[in-house]
Design a protein around this motif. Structure first.
Motif, PDB file in Angstrom:
ATOM      1  N   GLU A   1       2.380  20.873 103.208  1.00  0.00           N
ATOM      2  CA  GLU A   1       1.899  19.821 102.317  1.00  0.00           C
ATOM      3  C   GLU A   1       1.633  20.519 100.993  1.00  0.00           C
ATOM      4  OE1 GLU A   1       1.039  16.179 100.973  1.00  0.00           O
ATOM      5  OE2 GLU A   1       1.557  16.515 103.076  1.00  0.00           O
TER       6      GLU A   1
ATOM      7  N   ASP B   1     -11.409  22.326  99.440  1.00  0.00           N
ATOM      8  CA  ASP B   1     -11.823  22.466 100.840  1.00  0.00           C
ATOM      9  C   ASP B   1     -10.765  21.971 101.820  1.00  0.00           C
ATOM     10  OD1 ASP B   1     -14.301  23.600 100.201  1.00  0.00           O
ATOM     11  OD2 ASP B   1     -15.186  21.627  99.878  1.00  0.00           O
ATOM     12  N   GLN B   2      -9.635  21.501 101.301  1.00  0.00           N
ATOM     13  CA  GLN B   2      -8.603  20.922 102.167  1.00  0.00           C
ATOM     14  C   GLN B   2      -7.302  21.703 102.156  1.00  0.00           C
ATOM     15  OE1 GLN B   2      -8.177  16.869 100.782  1.00  0.00           O
ATOM     16  NE2 GLN B   2     -10.364  16.731 100.420  1.00  0.00           N
ATOM     17  N   VAL B   3      -7.265  22.843 101.445  1.00  0.00           N
ATOM     18  CA  VAL B   3      -6.008  23.580 101.314  1.00  0.00           C
ATOM     19  C   VAL B   3      -6.152  25.010 101.821  1.00  0.00           C
ATOM     20  CG1 VAL B   3      -5.198  22.156  99.383  1.00  0.00           C
ATOM     21  CG2 VAL B   3      -6.513  24.236  98.906  1.00  0.00           C
ATOM     22  N   ASP B   4      -4.989  25.655 102.047  1.00  0.00           N
ATOM     23  CA  ASP B   4      -4.959  27.025 102.544  1.00  0.00           C
ATOM     24  C   ASP B   4      -4.795  28.052 101.426  1.00  0.00           C
ATOM     25  OD1 ASP B   4      -5.025  26.361 105.391  1.00  0.00           O
ATOM     26  OD2 ASP B   4      -3.041  25.516 105.046  1.00  0.00           O
TER      27      ASP B   4
ATOM     28  N   GLN C   1      -1.286  23.879 103.837  1.00  0.00           N
ATOM     29  CA  GLN C   1      -1.623  23.025 102.689  1.00  0.00           C
ATOM     30  C   GLN C   1      -1.662  23.912 101.448  1.00  0.00           C
ATOM     31  OE1 GLN C   1      -2.601  19.630 103.032  1.00  0.00           O
ATOM     32  NE2 GLN C   1      -2.331  19.653 105.233  1.00  0.00           N
TER      33      GLN C   1
ATOM     34  N   SER D   1     -11.618  18.664  93.798  1.00  0.00           N
ATOM     35  CA  SER D   1     -11.587  17.624  94.823  1.00  0.00           C
ATOM     36  C   SER D   1     -10.763  18.028  96.045  1.00  0.00           C
ATOM     37  CB  SER D   1     -11.025  16.319  94.250  1.00  0.00           C
ATOM     38  OG  SER D   1      -9.657  16.474  93.908  1.00  0.00           O
ATOM     39  N   LYS D   2      -9.980  19.114  95.951  1.00  0.00           N
ATOM     40  CA  LYS D   2      -9.087  19.509  97.045  1.00  0.00           C
ATOM     41  C   LYS D   2      -9.339  20.897  97.610  1.00  0.00           C
ATOM     42  CE  LYS D   2      -6.156  16.012  97.215  1.00  0.00           C
ATOM     43  NZ  LYS D   2      -5.753  15.327  98.417  1.00  0.00           N
TER      44      LYS D   2
END
Length: 99
Positions: A33, A47-50, A3, A44-45
């Motif tokens: 992604e 914590d969801q990406v690498d 991500q 907002s993102k």
């Protein structure tokens, strides 16, 4: 699947870079992604990406973004030449090398 978040000022030119990065990923058989967001929406993102990659025009926000991620993921500034030429291959390979 990796991500990747690109952070920019408004998202216009960065959206083109996302398209080129996705095309290169497909060409080499990688599933990724990739999303581009303005700096104001990055929280907002995180914590969801690498990895988070900043456009050169928002490099001044690197410290703020690094505080948000607290060392959990790499934060880097996209090379100005690669950004200016929309070199999706080089930007994607840099992301992979840092993840």
């Amino acid at each position: 699947m990796k991500q990747i978040l690109l952070v920019c000022a408004a998202g216009m030119s960065t959206s083109l870079l996302v398209t080129k990065m996705k095309a290169h990923a497909e060409a080499i058989g990688e599933e990724v992604e990739i999303e581009a967001l303005p700096a104001s929406e990055a929280s907002s993102k995180v914590d969801q990406v690498d990895i988070i990659m900043l456009g050169p025009q928002v490099r001044y926000q690197q410290g703020q973004i690094e505080q948000m991620v607290a060392g959990r993921i790499p934060v880097t500034v996209i090379d100005m030449k690669d950004y200016g030429t929309m070199n999706g291959k080089a930007v994607l390979e840099k992301a992979f090398s840092l993840i």
